[in-house]
Design a protein around this motif. Structure first.
Motif, mmCIF file in Angstrom:
data_model
loop_
_atom_site.group_PDB
_atom_site.id
_atom_site.type_symbol
_atom_site.label_atom_id
_atom_site.label_comp_id
_atom_site.label_asym_id
_atom_site.label_seq_id
_atom_site.Cartn_x
_atom_site.Cartn_y
_atom_site.Cartn_z
ATOM 1 N N PHE A 1 43.378 40.645 46.541
ATOM 2 C CA PHE A 1 42.692 41.810 45.983
ATOM 3 C C PHE A 1 41.634 41.384 44.961
ATOM 4 N N ILE A 2 40.453 42.014 45.022
ATOM 5 C CA ILE A 2 39.406 41.738 44.038
ATOM 6 C C ILE A 2 39.362 42.811 42.953
ATOM 7 N N ALA A 3 40.018 43.921 43.193
ATOM 8 C CA ALA A 3 40.168 44.990 42.198
ATOM 9 C C ALA A 3 41.549 45.587 42.393
ATOM 10 N N GLY A 4 42.102 46.081 41.317
ATOM 11 C CA GLY A 4 43.394 46.734 41.395
ATOM 12 C C GLY A 4 43.241 48.167 41.888
ATOM 13 N N PRO A 5 44.320 48.955 41.847
ATOM 14 C CA PRO A 5 44.259 50.352 42.257
ATOM 15 C C PRO A 5 43.150 51.109 41.513
ATOM 16 N N SER A 6 42.463 51.976 42.223
ATOM 17 C CA SER A 6 41.369 52.797 41.674
ATOM 18 C C SER A 6 40.225 51.952 41.108
ATOM 19 N N GLY A 7 40.052 50.744 41.640
ATOM 20 C CA GLY A 7 38.951 49.893 41.195
ATOM 21 C C GLY A 7 39.179 49.212 39.862
ATOM 22 N N ASP A 8 40.401 49.208 39.374
ATOM 23 C CA ASP A 8 40.712 48.627 38.064
ATOM 24 C C ASP A 8 40.391 47.132 38.049
ATOM 25 N N MET A 9 39.532 46.725 37.107
ATOM 26 C CA MET A 9 39.151 45.323 36.969
ATOM 27 C C MET A 9 39.736 44.698 35.705
ATOM 28 N N SER A 10 40.548 45.428 34.955
ATOM 29 C CA SER A 10 41.064 44.909 33.691
ATOM 30 C C SER A 10 41.885 43.634 33.886
ATOM 31 N N TRP A 11 42.554 43.496 35.026
ATOM 32 C CA TRP A 11 43.359 42.306 35.311
ATOM 33 C C TRP A 11 42.530 41.024 35.235
ATOM 34 N N LEU A 12 41.250 41.137 35.573
ATOM 35 C CA LEU A 12 40.376 39.970 35.670
ATOM 36 C C LEU A 12 40.123 39.311 34.322
ATOM 37 N N ALA A 13 40.190 40.062 33.240
ATOM 38 C CA ALA A 13 39.890 39.522 31.907
ATOM 39 C C ALA A 13 40.748 38.304 31.569
ATOM 40 N N ASP A 14 41.976 38.285 32.045
ATOM 41 C CA ASP A 14 42.866 37.158 31.756
ATOM 42 C C ASP A 14 42.506 35.891 32.535
ATOM 43 N N TYR A 15 41.603 36.012 33.525
ATOM 44 C CA TYR A 15 41.285 34.873 34.393
ATOM 45 C C TYR A 15 39.819 34.466 34.315
#
Length: 180
Positions: free
Chosen positions: A15-29
């Motif tokens: 996945f390149i985005a989480g549910p509903s286009g959530d990109m907050s996960w990416l900040a940790d990486y």
């Protein structure tokens, strides 16, 4: 002549985005990544989808807001059927992927056109317009969201690995698209 590159960071489960286009996960990486940092100067133009253009930036409100953690500046082409008037400075709206790739390629010169956005990449791959794919695989499982590539009923896209790189936060794999 410009080459067309699709680049993205994805979770290990694709996945390149989480549910509903959530990109907050990416900040940790996001962080030191020599491959990504070298890429910035090799990009001449961006071709992005409307959702990516208006989407969730994990660096919103910081000095790293924007494409490639705010490090890239240049012409941006947005694939959409709902352009805003007037477009933001440096942004051109296009209505189909072929004309978008052509316009971005003309602007990019001998550098890359970097595609951002899964739907634009899917359309460009279907039309044989992508030359290379660069994926940074982050060590996380999201379980749901927007896939790197989804084409129900589509055909197989064969790839040849060009290189692989390691950074503290992700593994980069660079591929060439093999055309039939």
């Amino acid at each position: 002549m410009a080459k067309v590159l699709y680049s993205a960071t994805m979770s290990l489960d694709g996945f390149i985005a989480g549910p509903s286009g959530d990109m907050s996960w990416l900040a940790d990486y996001l962080g030191p990544n020599e491959t990504a940092e070298r890429l910035v100067d090799r990009i001449g133009a961006l071709l992005v989808g409307r959702r990516t253009f208006e989407g969730d930036d994990p660096n919103r409100g910081t000095e790293k807001e924007g494409a490639l953690e705010g490090a890239w500046q240049g012409p941006q082409f947005v694939l959409t059927h709902r352009p805003t008037v007037p477009p933001p400075t440096g942004t051109t709206f296009v209505t189909d992927v072929a004309s978008g790739v052509a316009a971005a390629s003309a602007a990019a010169g001998d550098k890359y056109v970097n595609i951002l956005g899964a739907d634009v990449a899917r359309q460009a791959l279907a039309e044989g317009l992508i030359d290379e794919i660069l994926v940074f695989v982050a060590p996380v499982l999201l379980g749901d969201g927007t896939r790197l590539f989804a084409y129900p009923g589509g055909s197989t896209v064969r790839l040849e690995r060009l290189s692989q790189s390691e950074s503290p936060l992700a593994t980069g794999i660079w591929y060439r698209v093999i055309r039939p």
